[in-house]
Design a protein around this motif. Structure first.
Motif, PDB file in Angstrom:
ATOM      1  N   GLY A  31       0.756  -1.239   0.000  1.00 46.40           N
ATOM      2  CA  GLY A  31       0.000   0.000   0.000  1.00 46.40           C
ATOM      3  C   GLY A  31       0.787   1.289   0.000  1.00 46.40           C
ATOM      4  N   GLY A  32       2.034   1.266  -0.489  1.00 45.98           N
ATOM      5  CA  GLY A  32       2.839   2.485  -0.522  1.00 45.98           C
ATOM      6  C   GLY A  32       3.894   2.467   0.558  1.00 45.98           C
ATOM      7  N   ILE A  33       4.932   1.678   0.354  1.00 48.65           N
ATOM      8  CA  ILE A  33       5.953   1.520   1.393  1.00 48.65           C
ATOM      9  C   ILE A  33       7.267   2.176   0.976  1.00 48.65           C
ATOM     10  N   ASP A  34       8.047   2.543   1.978  1.00 46.63           N
ATOM     11  CA  ASP A  34       9.337   3.210   1.765  1.00 46.63           C
ATOM     12  C   ASP A  34      10.372   2.594   2.703  1.00 46.63           C
ATOM     13  N   PHE A  35      11.544   2.292   2.182  1.00 50.49           N
ATOM     14  CA  PHE A  35      12.687   1.942   3.026  1.00 50.49           C
ATOM     15  C   PHE A  35      13.961   1.995   2.201  1.00 50.49           C
ATOM     16  N   ASP A  36      15.090   2.144   2.891  1.00 52.63           N
ATOM     17  CA  ASP A  36      16.408   2.129   2.273  1.00 52.63           C
ATOM     18  C   ASP A  36      17.210   0.964   2.835  1.00 52.63           C
ATOM     19  N   LEU A  37      18.149   0.471   2.044  1.00 56.41           N
ATOM     20  CA  LEU A  37      19.043  -0.615   2.442  1.00 56.41           C
ATOM     21  C   LEU A  37      20.482  -0.135   2.306  1.00 56.41           C
ATOM     22  N   ALA A  38      21.250  -0.254   3.378  1.00 57.26           N
ATOM     23  CA  ALA A  38      22.639   0.191   3.372  1.00 57.26           C
ATOM     24  C   ALA A  38      23.548  -0.894   2.794  1.00 57.26           C
ATOM     25  N   PRO A  39      24.711  -0.524   2.244  1.00 57.19           N
ATOM     26  CA  PRO A  39      25.666  -1.526   1.758  1.00 57.19           C
ATOM     27  C   PRO A  39      26.065  -2.485   2.878  1.00 57.19           C
ATOM     28  N   GLY A  40      26.010  -3.777   2.593  1.00 59.24           N
ATOM     29  CA  GLY A  40      26.399  -4.792   3.567  1.00 59.24           C
ATOM     30  C   GLY A  40      25.367  -5.081   4.632  1.00 59.24           C
ATOM     31  N   GLU A  41      24.208  -4.442   4.565  1.00 57.96           N
ATOM     32  CA  GLU A  41      23.171  -4.632   5.583  1.00 57.96           C
ATOM     33  C   GLU A  41      22.285  -5.830   5.245  1.00 57.96           C
ATOM     34  N   ILE A  42      21.840  -6.545   6.284  1.00 58.03           N
ATOM     35  CA  ILE A  42      20.817  -7.580   6.132  1.00 58.03           C
ATOM     36  C   ILE A  42      19.522  -7.010   6.696  1.00 58.03           C
ATOM     37  N   PHE A  43      18.528  -6.879   5.842  1.00 54.91           N
ATOM     38  CA  PHE A  43      17.269  -6.224   6.166  1.00 54.91           C
ATOM     39  C   PHE A  43      16.153  -7.254   6.083  1.00 54.91           C
ATOM     40  N   ALA A  44      15.440  -7.475   7.183  1.00 53.81           N
ATOM     41  CA  ALA A  44      14.407  -8.506   7.237  1.00 53.81           C
ATOM     42  C   ALA A  44      13.027  -7.882   7.069  1.00 53.81           C
ATOM     43  N   LEU A  45      12.266  -8.381   6.090  1.00 54.41           N
ATOM     44  CA  LEU A  45      10.851  -8.036   5.954  1.00 54.41           C
ATOM     45  C   LEU A  45      10.074  -9.119   6.697  1.00 54.41           C
ATOM     46  N   LEU A  46       9.469  -8.742   7.808  1.00 54.24           N
ATOM     47  CA  LEU A  46       8.808  -9.682   8.705  1.00 54.24           C
ATOM     48  C   LEU A  46       7.320  -9.383   8.765  1.00 54.24           C
ATOM     49  N   GLY A  47       6.512 -10.443   8.784  1.00 52.97           N
ATOM     50  CA  GLY A  47       5.076 -10.238   8.937  1.00 52.97           C
ATOM     51  C   GLY A  47       4.304 -11.517   8.704  1.00 52.97           C
ATOM     52  N   PRO A  48       3.008 -11.506   9.009  1.00 51.81           N
ATOM     53  CA  PRO A  48       2.180 -12.700   8.821  1.00 51.81           C
ATOM     54  C   PRO A  48       1.904 -12.968   7.347  1.00 51.81           C
ATOM     55  N   SER A  49       1.372 -14.137   7.058  1.00 49.85           N
ATOM     56  CA  SER A  49       1.004 -14.472   5.677  1.00 49.85           C
ATOM     57  C   SER A  49       0.005 -13.449   5.151  1.00 49.85           C
ATOM     58  N   GLY A  50       0.221 -13.021   3.905  1.00 45.22           N
ATOM     59  CA  GLY A  50      -0.694 -12.073   3.279  1.00 45.22           C
ATOM     60  C   GLY A  50      -0.434 -10.623   3.595  1.00 45.22           C
ATOM     61  N   CYS A  51       0.695 -10.310   4.279  1.00 43.74           N
ATOM     62  CA  CYS A  51       0.951  -8.909   4.659  1.00 43.74           C
ATOM     63  C   CYS A  51       1.596  -8.105   3.536  1.00 43.74           C
ATOM     64  N   GLY A  52       2.082  -8.779   2.474  1.00 42.59           N
ATOM     65  CA  GLY A  52       2.682  -8.069   1.350  1.00 42.59           C
ATOM     66  C   GLY A  52       4.186  -8.180   1.252  1.00 42.59           C
ATOM     67  N   LYS A  53       4.808  -8.929   2.151  1.00 38.41           N
ATOM     68  CA  LYS A  53       6.276  -8.989   2.147  1.00 38.41           C
ATOM     69  C   LYS A  53       6.818  -9.714   0.913  1.00 38.41           C
ATOM     70  N   SER A  54       6.209 -10.835   0.519  1.00 38.26           N
ATOM     71  CA  SER A  54       6.689 -11.568  -0.660  1.00 38.26           C
ATOM     72  C   SER A  54       6.407 -10.793  -1.941  1.00 38.26           C
ATOM     73  N   THR A  55       5.260 -10.101  -1.992  1.00 39.27           N
ATOM     74  CA  THR A  55       4.958  -9.259  -3.153  1.00 39.27           C
ATOM     75  C   THR A  55       5.985  -8.144  -3.276  1.00 39.27           C
ATOM     76  N   THR A  56       6.376  -7.568  -2.151  1.00 37.28           N
ATOM     77  CA  THR A  56       7.424  -6.539  -2.165  1.00 37.28           C
ATOM     78  C   THR A  56       8.726  -7.102  -2.719  1.00 37.28           C
ATOM     79  N   LEU A  57       9.099  -8.293  -2.259  1.00 29.46           N
ATOM     80  CA  LEU A  57      10.328  -8.932  -2.742  1.00 29.46           C
ATOM     81  C   LEU A  57      10.257  -9.167  -4.246  1.00 29.46           C
ATOM     82  N   ARG A  58       9.102  -9.614  -4.732  1.00 30.04           N
ATOM     83  CA  ARG A  58       8.935  -9.907  -6.169  1.00 30.04           C
ATOM     84  C   ARG A  58       9.010  -8.630  -7.007  1.00 30.04           C
ATOM     85  N   MET A  59       8.537  -7.510  -6.469  1.00 32.74           N
ATOM     86  CA  MET A  59       8.658  -6.245  -7.209  1.00 32.74           C
ATOM     87  C   MET A  59      10.105  -5.779  -7.265  1.00 32.74           C
ATOM     88  N   ILE A  60      10.849  -5.980  -6.179  1.00 30.86           N
ATOM     89  CA  ILE A  60      12.271  -5.624  -6.182  1.00 30.86           C
ATOM     90  C   ILE A  60      13.035  -6.496  -7.172  1.00 30.86           C
TER      91      ILE A  60
END
Length: 413
Positions: A31-60
Motif C-alpha cells: 500500500g505504498g511503502i518506503d525503506f532504504d538498504l545500506a551496503p552490507g546490511e541484512i534487512f528482514a521483511l517480517l510479517g504474517p502471511s498475506g501482509c505483502g512482504k513476498s509481493t514486495t520482494l517480487r517487485m524488487i
C-alpha cells in the motif's frame, strides 16, 4: 553493522511509495511503502502471511510490476527493468537446484557468460567459500537441507550480485537444523559483504539474521528498527504481540507513571489520560511473598527504608499455569481476577496454586493514547482499567511512597 553505520551509509537500494494492486482485491497487496538498504546490511521483511512482504520482494526482483512507486539500485532506477538485467540474486524457498546436475554444475550454471575454464574455477571458489569443497560431485538429493541451501547461496553469490534476496530460506528445514543453518547463512553473507533482504514470517529468523527489521501488516510497514528496538519499544499493539508474548493493559497516565487495575506502573515515555500499555512477560519479576524485595537496576543500592517503600509496586498473585521450556519457565499468573504472562529463568520454580508476588522491573511501553482517538486492538486480550462507580476514571494523585518505590526499583529516572 550498527544502526549509526546504517543511517550514515549511502543506500544501495531505495524503495519509495511502492504500491501493488491485484484485480478483484478490495485493498492493495502493498500500500505504498518506503525503506532504504545500506551496503552490507541484512534487512528482514517480517510479517504474517498475506501482509505483502513476498509481493514486495517480487517487485524488487522484477517478477511483479508495481502500480506506483520506484525501486532504485544505487543510482539506477530499476522499477521497470527486466529481472535478468537488475544485478540482483535470489535464493528461493525450495532452493531451485537442478536435480540432474552436480553441485559444481549447479553453481557453474549461472556463469555462462564466462569461458568454461573460468566458470569452473569461479564455481569451485564459491563452493569452497560455503564449505562444500568435498561435495562438488554430489547430486542435490544426496545433500542435507542445509547443504542444499549453501549450494543455492553459492550459485547466487557466484554471479556477484549487488543485492541478494532470500525468500523464506529456512522454512523447509526441520527445527533442529534451522538455527544452526541460520547462523551459518548470516556468517557467510557477512563474510561476502553483500546486501541482503530476507523475507520471513518467523520472528526468531528475523531477530537472528537481520541487522534491521521492517514489520509489515496489511500491505504497510508498521515499524522499522533494530531487532532490539522493535522488540523493546513496539509502537503498536500489533507490533507488541507479533514480536512475542506481551501483557496489554489499559491505564490512566500521569506523566511517567500510570494507574492500572494491577497497580501503578512506570512508563517508557511521558503520557496523560487513558493509555494502552505493553509489559513483556520477562519484565515481570516473580517472587515468593516473603521475599518481595524488587531487584531492579537500582535495587542493590537501596537502604532498608527505601526497600520498604518499594513494596508499593509489588502485586499479590497466584500461579495458574506453568510451562517448562528448558532454559526458562513461562507462567500464567492470576492477579485480582486478571491473567498475565510472566517469564523467569529455570531456577525460579513455582507450581500451579502457589501464591507469589509480581514486581514490574522495566517500564511499560505506551502503545496508544486512547483519549486522543487511538483505538485498542480488536481481538486482543487487554486488561481494562475498571472505572469506579460514578463514572470517574481519574486515578487520583499518585502517592509519594508509590512514586519513590517505582524510582528506587529502577523503573523511572
Amino acid at each position: 553493522m550498527t544502526l549509526h553505520e546504517v543511517e550514515a551509509s549511502t543506500p544501495i537500494l531505495s524503495v519509495s511509495g511502492l504500491v501493488k494492486r491485484f484485480a478483484g482485491e478490495d485493498r492493495s497487496a502493498v500500500g505504498g511503502i518506503d525503506f532504504d538498504l545500506a551496503p552490507g546490511e541484512i534487512f528482514a521483511l517480517l510479517g504474517p502471511s498475506g501482509c505483502g512482504k513476498s509481493t514486495t520482494l517480487r517487485m524488487i526482483a522484477g517478477f511483479e510490476k508495481p502500480d506506483a512507486g520506484t525501486v532504485r539500485l544505487g543510482d539506477r532506477d530499476i522499477t521497470r527493468a527486466a529481472p535478468e538485467t537488475r544485478g540482483i540474486g535470489i535464493v528461493f524457498q525450495d532452493y531451485a537446484l537442478f536435480p540432474h546436475l552436480t553441485v559444481l554444475e549447479n553453481v557453474m550454471f549461472g556463469l555462462k557468460a564466462l569461458p568454461r575454464a573460468k566458470r569452473r574455477a569461479k564455481a569451485e571458489e564459491w563452493i569452497a567459500f560455503v564449505g562444500l569443497s568435498e561435495f562438488t560431485a554430489r547430486m542435490p538429493h544426496a545433500l542435507s537441507g542445509g547443504q542444499q541451501q549453501r549450494v543455492a547461496l553459492a550459485r547466487t553469490l557466484a554471479s556477484e550480485p549487488r543485492l541478494v534476496l532470500l525468500d523464506e530460506p529456512f522454512s523447509n528445514l526441520d527445527a533442529a537444523l534451522r538455527e544452526s543453518t541460520r547462523d551459518e547463512m548470516r556468517a557467510l553473507l557477512k563474510k561476502a559483504g553483500v546486501s541482503v533482504i530476507l523475507v520471513t514470517h518467523d520472528q526468531g529468523e528475523a531477530f537472528g539474521v537481520g541487522d534491521r527489521i521492517a514489520l509489515m501488516r496489511d500491505g504497510l510497514i508498521e515499524q522499522i528498527g533494530t531487532p532490539e528496538a522493535v522488540y523493546q519499544g513496539p509502537r503498536t499493539a500489533f507490533a507488541a504481540q507479533f514480536l512475542g508474548k506481551t501483557n496489554l493493559l489499559e491505564g490512566q497516565a500521569q506523566g511517567r507513571v500510570a494507574k492500572t487495575d494491577l497497580g501503578w506502573v512506570a512508563l517508557n515515555e511521558h503520557a496523560t489520560g487513558r493509555v494502552l500499555l505493553s509489559l513483556r512477560p520477562e519484565h515481570l519479576e516473580v517472587m515468593a511473598p516473603e521475599a518481595s524485595q524488587p531487584t531492579g537496576p537500582m535495587a542493590g543500592s537501596m537502604d532498608a527504608s527505601m526497600a520498604d517503600m518499594c513494596r508499593n509496586c509489588v502485586l499479590p498473585a497466584q500461579i495458574i499455569g506453568r510451562e517448562f521450556r528448558g532454559h526458562d519457565l513461562s507462567y500464567r499468573v492470576a492477579v485480582d481476577g486478571r491473567e498475565l504472562f510472566a517469564l523467569t529463568d529455570y531456577r525460579v520454580d513455582y507450581r500451579p496454586g502457589d501464591r507469589v508476588v509480581l514486581c514490574p522491573r522495566e517500564p511499560a511501553v505506551v502503545l496508544a493514547r486512547l483519549d486522543d482517538g487511538d483505538v485498542a486492538p480488536r481481538g486482543a486480550s487487554v486488561v481494562p482499567l475498571t472505572v469506579p462507580a460514578g463514572g470517574n476514571s481519574a486515578p487520583g494523585k499518585i502517592s509519594t511512597d508509590a512514586l519513590v518505590g517505582l524510582r528506587c526499583g529502577g523503573m523511572i529516572q
